[in-house]
Scaffold this motif. Sequence first.
Motif, PDB file in Angstrom:
ATOM      1  N   UNK A 163       0.840  -1.202   0.000  1.00 11.53           N
ATOM      2  CA  UNK A 163       0.000   0.000   0.000  1.00 11.53           C
ATOM      3  C   UNK A 163       0.874   1.251   0.000  1.00 11.53           C
ATOM      4  N   UNK A 164       1.883   1.233   0.846  1.00  6.73           N
ATOM      5  CA  UNK A 164       2.787   2.371   0.968  1.00  6.73           C
ATOM      6  C   UNK A 164       3.509   2.631  -0.348  1.00  6.73           C
ATOM      7  N   UNK A 167       0.465   4.326  -2.743  1.00  7.03           N
ATOM      8  CA  UNK A 167      -0.373   5.442  -2.321  1.00  7.03           C
ATOM      9  C   UNK A 167       0.219   6.766  -2.787  1.00  7.03           C
ATOM     10  N   UNK A 168      -0.622   7.617  -3.335  1.00  8.79           N
ATOM     11  CA  UNK A 168      -0.230   8.975  -3.617  1.00  8.79           C
ATOM     12  C   UNK A 168       0.652   9.177  -4.824  1.00  8.79           C
TER      13      UNK A 168
ATOM     14  N   UNK B  85       4.603   8.623   5.449  1.00  4.67           N
ATOM     15  CA  UNK B  85       6.017   8.295   5.320  1.00  4.67           C
ATOM     16  C   UNK B  85       6.707   9.477   4.672  1.00  4.67           C
ATOM     17  N   UNK B  93       4.403  12.009   2.659  1.00  2.56           N
ATOM     18  CA  UNK B  93       3.434  11.293   1.841  1.00  2.56           C
ATOM     19  C   UNK B  93       2.408  10.614   2.753  1.00  2.56           C
ATOM     20  N   UNK B  94       1.141  10.967   2.594  1.00  2.00           N
ATOM     21  CA  UNK B  94       0.094  10.330   3.379  1.00  2.00           C
ATOM     22  C   UNK B  94      -0.228   8.969   2.762  1.00  2.00           C
ATOM     23  N   UNK B  95      -0.080   7.914   3.531  1.00  2.22           N
ATOM     24  CA  UNK B  95      -0.308   6.575   2.986  1.00  2.22           C
ATOM     25  C   UNK B  95      -1.560   5.914   3.568  1.00  2.22           C
ATOM     26  N   UNK B 209      -2.842  11.927  -0.310  1.00  6.04           N
ATOM     27  CA  UNK B 209      -3.125  10.487  -0.257  1.00  6.04           C
ATOM     28  C   UNK B 209      -3.568   9.955  -1.618  1.00  6.04           C
TER      29      UNK B 209
END
Lengths: 251, 251
Positions: A163-164, A167-168, B85, B93-95, B209
């Motif tokens: 996911x990390x 994401x974004x 992260x 970065x919003x995960x 996100x």
Amino acid sequence: MNQHMKNPTKNAKHPEVKESGHIACQDCALDDVCKPISFGDQSFDQTHSILERRTPILAGEYLYKKGDPLNSIYALTSGTVKLVKTTSKGLQQVVGFRFPGELLGDEAISTEIHILSAVAIDNATTCDMSMKGLDDIAQMIPSFQNNLIKLLSNQCYTMHLQFTSYAGRNNAEERLAAFILNVAERNSNKDILKLNIFLAMTRDDIANFLGLRRETLSRTFTKLQKTKIITIENKELDIIDIEKLRLLANY
Amino acid sequence: MNQHMKNPTKNAKHPEVKESGHIACQDCALDDVCKPISFGDQSFDQTHSILERRTPILAGEYLYKKGDPLNSIYALTSGTVKLVKTTSKGLQQVVGFRFPGELLGDEAISTEIHILSAVAIDNATTCDMSMKGLDDIAQMIPSFQNNLIKLLSNQCYTMHLQFTSYAGRNNAEERLAAFILNVAERNSNKDILKLNIFLAMTRDDIANFLGLRRETLSRTFTKLQKTKIITIENKELDIIDIEKLRLLANY
DNA sequence: CGGGGAATTGAATACGTTCAAAGGCCGTGG
DNA sequence: CCACGGCCTTTGAACGTATTCAATTCCCCG
């Protein structure tokens, strides 16, 4: 329904014997729950049905489909599997890939119903651990539950990493870079990153997964080649400049 | 490091008492592992340190940071938390986001080191279950491990749902629709979908996100308003046409 | 009431998509 | 062994969508 055919197991007593293309048992997600069955209390040796080793799946066959009850969890030992769901418009959406050593079916352990489908991309092989068998063993050997906990917590970790990774991501280059890095890491041993990757899936599958058109994906691949970050020839990808790739992927 | 302050617990004996804004215990991710401690064998009553109830975290405070050792897993009982992260370029970065009833820290159970950071968006409250405590109980009550297995397999399911929601979304409208649906479902009971959502996070956090610019997100919100799918006023969002929203989100 | 951050809107630019066409790979059959 | 056909992949050009930068409005808190 589990559609792939059964096969008499070889090497049942010495599963570490590495067959060509197969992952070694110590590199397998199921190792923690598999070892106790193979080598632990001999009373389990006759309960052959717990673990089905080296089950072949032909390219294009379904390992399970959305809505199927969870009978087994699977460790992929060779080949590649894609996870798909069908969208409200009847289109297929690729929601993930699984590589040798990785677990399949874990998303259904809690609900006991699969929420997505798993399709073999090429000819693949799995080791199938029956849920019934897992329960039986857990009841007989309480310490075995620890291994299950290990398996699940590790799967949580893996899912978060996934996911990390994605994401974004806004532009095509970042997304593809993240994908390549993610695949490379998952095909590597813990110490050394494997720089040459075989992408068994089609460009369409990758594009679908990343939310890009196949044309954009193709253009982005060639862009990464021109900037000397990778080379790609058909399904053979080589990472040339890992530093630049990491930078692009923000990793 | 766990930075938030401790607080003498109230309602330790009857945690179901629902405080304003707090989720009920039966709707909490940790309920399965929490109940046996509170109501099970009385010998655990003195081991107060296992579970820290109703720990407040101020807006902006870190629950844990990347690299911290895993001391506890957390159930969010009120407020909203974002998982972040830091990218290779030093940007945040919003995960992910976590809402009341959801679990925090599970990504670190296997490695015992946090791989991302958790920040409170508004003033929030957690119940903190120490890992040491979990281990101790598991050793004393073997059947307790079953509850841990339930917790983890449910978390696997949740993570897959999340991933499946966002994989392969291409345009801003689809991504935002998927986000709204996902948040609505996670803020609902299992039976009825909650149609009015409070978005505690900033537009910047949502955009970050989803991999969009804040301007694009803003435009997409107004687009969804004009087509009468939602209304949004500051942080209050109402779903008007759930069918259209599902269609957009391919769900 | 005023100030500062957050959110929205507008206009020009950059990027991804779409549609069309060409090129490459591979299995089949002559 | 080579030719053919189908499918996958790549490339090109016009279009549509998201980004960028700038300016304005809104909201909250002092």
